[in-house]
Design a protein around this motif. Structure first.
Motif, PDB file in Angstrom:
ATOM      1  N   VAL A  22      -5.259 -29.431  27.901  1.00 45.15           N
ATOM      2  CA  VAL A  22      -6.198 -30.516  27.572  1.00 45.15           C
ATOM      3  C   VAL A  22      -7.562 -30.258  28.192  1.00 45.15           C
ATOM      4  O   VAL A  22      -8.602 -30.434  27.533  1.00 45.15           O
ATOM      5  CB  VAL A  22      -5.617 -31.885  28.020  1.00 45.15           C
ATOM      6  CG1 VAL A  22      -6.669 -32.986  27.958  1.00 45.15           C
ATOM      7  CG2 VAL A  22      -4.421 -32.246  27.169  1.00 45.15           C
ATOM      8  N   ILE A  23      -7.609 -29.826  29.438  1.00 44.04           N
ATOM      9  CA  ILE A  23      -8.896 -29.541  30.086  1.00 44.04           C
ATOM     10  C   ILE A  23      -9.607 -28.386  29.387  1.00 44.04           C
ATOM     11  O   ILE A  23     -10.804 -28.455  29.110  1.00 44.04           O
ATOM     12  CB  ILE A  23      -8.697 -29.246  31.590  1.00 44.04           C
ATOM     13  CG1 ILE A  23      -8.310 -30.530  32.323  1.00 44.04           C
ATOM     14  CG2 ILE A  23      -9.963 -28.652  32.198  1.00 44.04           C
ATOM     15  CD1 ILE A  23      -7.943 -30.313  33.779  1.00 44.04           C
ATOM     16  N   LEU A  25      -9.225 -27.292  26.248  1.00 46.32           N
ATOM     17  CA  LEU A  25      -9.663 -27.723  24.920  1.00 46.32           C
ATOM     18  C   LEU A  25     -10.848 -28.666  25.012  1.00 46.32           C
ATOM     19  O   LEU A  25     -11.794 -28.559  24.212  1.00 46.32           O
ATOM     20  CB  LEU A  25      -8.487 -28.389  24.198  1.00 46.32           C
ATOM     21  CG  LEU A  25      -8.690 -28.693  22.729  1.00 46.32           C
ATOM     22  CD1 LEU A  25      -8.891 -27.392  21.952  1.00 46.32           C
ATOM     23  CD2 LEU A  25      -7.501 -29.453  22.175  1.00 46.32           C
ATOM     24  N   SER A  26     -10.850 -29.571  25.988  1.00 47.41           N
ATOM     25  CA  SER A  26     -11.979 -30.499  26.126  1.00 47.41           C
ATOM     26  C   SER A  26     -13.257 -29.759  26.520  1.00 47.41           C
ATOM     27  O   SER A  26     -14.345 -30.115  26.069  1.00 47.41           O
ATOM     28  CB  SER A  26     -11.655 -31.598  27.131  1.00 47.41           C
ATOM     29  OG  SER A  26     -11.487 -31.055  28.415  1.00 47.41           O
ATOM     30  N   MET A  27     -13.162 -28.708  27.328  1.00 47.44           N
ATOM     31  CA  MET A  27     -14.349 -27.929  27.676  1.00 47.44           C
ATOM     32  C   MET A  27     -14.936 -27.241  26.451  1.00 47.44           C
ATOM     33  O   MET A  27     -16.155 -27.194  26.280  1.00 47.44           O
ATOM     34  CB  MET A  27     -14.010 -26.889  28.741  1.00 47.44           C
ATOM     35  CG  MET A  27     -13.816 -27.437  30.116  1.00 47.44           C
ATOM     36  SD  MET A  27     -13.472 -26.086  31.249  1.00 47.44           S
ATOM     37  CE  MET A  27     -13.325 -26.959  32.771  1.00 47.44           C
ATOM     38  N   ILE A  29     -14.629 -28.231  23.303  1.00 44.35           N
ATOM     39  CA  ILE A  29     -15.198 -29.260  22.416  1.00 44.35           C
ATOM     40  C   ILE A  29     -16.523 -29.781  22.964  1.00 44.35           C
ATOM     41  O   ILE A  29     -17.506 -29.916  22.220  1.00 44.35           O
ATOM     42  CB  ILE A  29     -14.178 -30.403  22.220  1.00 44.35           C
ATOM     43  CG1 ILE A  29     -12.988 -29.885  21.403  1.00 44.35           C
ATOM     44  CG2 ILE A  29     -14.824 -31.594  21.530  1.00 44.35           C
ATOM     45  CD1 ILE A  29     -11.824 -30.836  21.323  1.00 44.35           C
ATOM     46  N   VAL A  30     -16.586 -30.049  24.270  1.00 42.59           N
ATOM     47  CA  VAL A  30     -17.833 -30.537  24.877  1.00 42.59           C
ATOM     48  C   VAL A  30     -18.926 -29.482  24.758  1.00 42.59           C
ATOM     49  O   VAL A  30     -20.088 -29.810  24.476  1.00 42.59           O
ATOM     50  CB  VAL A  30     -17.600 -30.948  26.349  1.00 42.59           C
ATOM     51  CG1 VAL A  30     -18.910 -31.176  27.077  1.00 42.59           C
ATOM     52  CG2 VAL A  30     -16.743 -32.191  26.413  1.00 42.59           C
ATOM     53  N   ASN A  31     -18.594 -28.213  24.925  1.00 39.63           N
ATOM     54  CA  ASN A  31     -19.585 -27.151  24.772  1.00 39.63           C
ATOM     55  C   ASN A  31     -20.103 -27.086  23.337  1.00 39.63           C
ATOM     56  O   ASN A  31     -21.302 -26.874  23.122  1.00 39.63           O
ATOM     57  CB  ASN A  31     -18.986 -25.813  25.184  1.00 39.63           C
ATOM     58  CG  ASN A  31     -20.012 -24.705  25.112  1.00 39.63           C
ATOM     59  OD1 ASN A  31     -21.179 -24.922  25.389  1.00 39.63           O
ATOM     60  ND2 ASN A  31     -19.565 -23.530  24.738  1.00 39.63           N
ATOM     61  N   GLN A  32     -19.230 -27.259  22.357  1.00 40.24           N
ATOM     62  CA  GLN A  32     -19.668 -27.225  20.968  1.00 40.24           C
ATOM     63  C   GLN A  32     -20.583 -28.403  20.641  1.00 40.24           C
ATOM     64  O   GLN A  32     -21.516 -28.279  19.854  1.00 40.24           O
ATOM     65  CB  GLN A  32     -18.461 -27.238  20.018  1.00 40.24           C
ATOM     66  CG  GLN A  32     -17.678 -25.953  20.018  1.00 40.24           C
ATOM     67  CD  GLN A  32     -18.502 -24.795  19.484  1.00 40.24           C
ATOM     68  OE1 GLN A  32     -19.266 -24.925  18.542  1.00 40.24           O
ATOM     69  NE2 GLN A  32     -18.361 -23.652  20.135  1.00 40.24           N
TER      70      GLN A  32
END
Length: 123
Positions: A22-23, A25-27, A29-32
């Motif tokens: 989860v961490i 994948l969230s990194m 997504i936040v970068n995109q």
């Protein structure tokens, strides 16, 4: 040990794996979403160790490169087998000594075969 015991034993590992996924994948997504996107020609150009690019990036490598890489791995693995044998040489006895002599002889045969076939010549 029942099913419940086994599940409770591996539950912290499962929770950690889910948390890491989860961490990560969230990194991404936040970068995109928030990451800067300023493409320019130099940034989009392929990188060749700080040198200006030369030639086509998709040229095929010679088969010799792969053959030498495989031979390196094979003879490098020999050292992995020799080290524990040498460390426990006093405890293993005559049979292990004979087996290692056979192993080294087979590797020498393979080495000379590759040498005679020209596998080590870089042309």
């Amino acid at each position: 040990m029942g099913e419940l015991g086994l599940a409770s034993k591996y539950l912290p590992i499962l929770i950690l794996a889910i948390l890491v996924f989860v961490i990560g994948l969230s990194m991404i997504i936040v970068n995109q979403i928030l990451g800067l996107k300023r493409p320019y020609p130099e940034k989009l150009e392929r990188y060749e160790c700080g040198l200006p690019p030369s030639g086509e990036p998709r040229h095929p490598f010679s088969v010799k490169f792969y053959a030498i890489a495989i031979l390196f791995v094979v003879f490098d693995v020999e050292a992995v087998f020799l080290y524990p044998w040498a460390v426990s040489f006093g405890k293993i006895g005559a049979l292990a000594y004979i087996e290692m002599v056979i192993f080294i002889a087979l590797l020498l045969v393979a080495y000379f075969y590759a040498w005679i076939r020209g596998a080590f010549r870089w042309e």
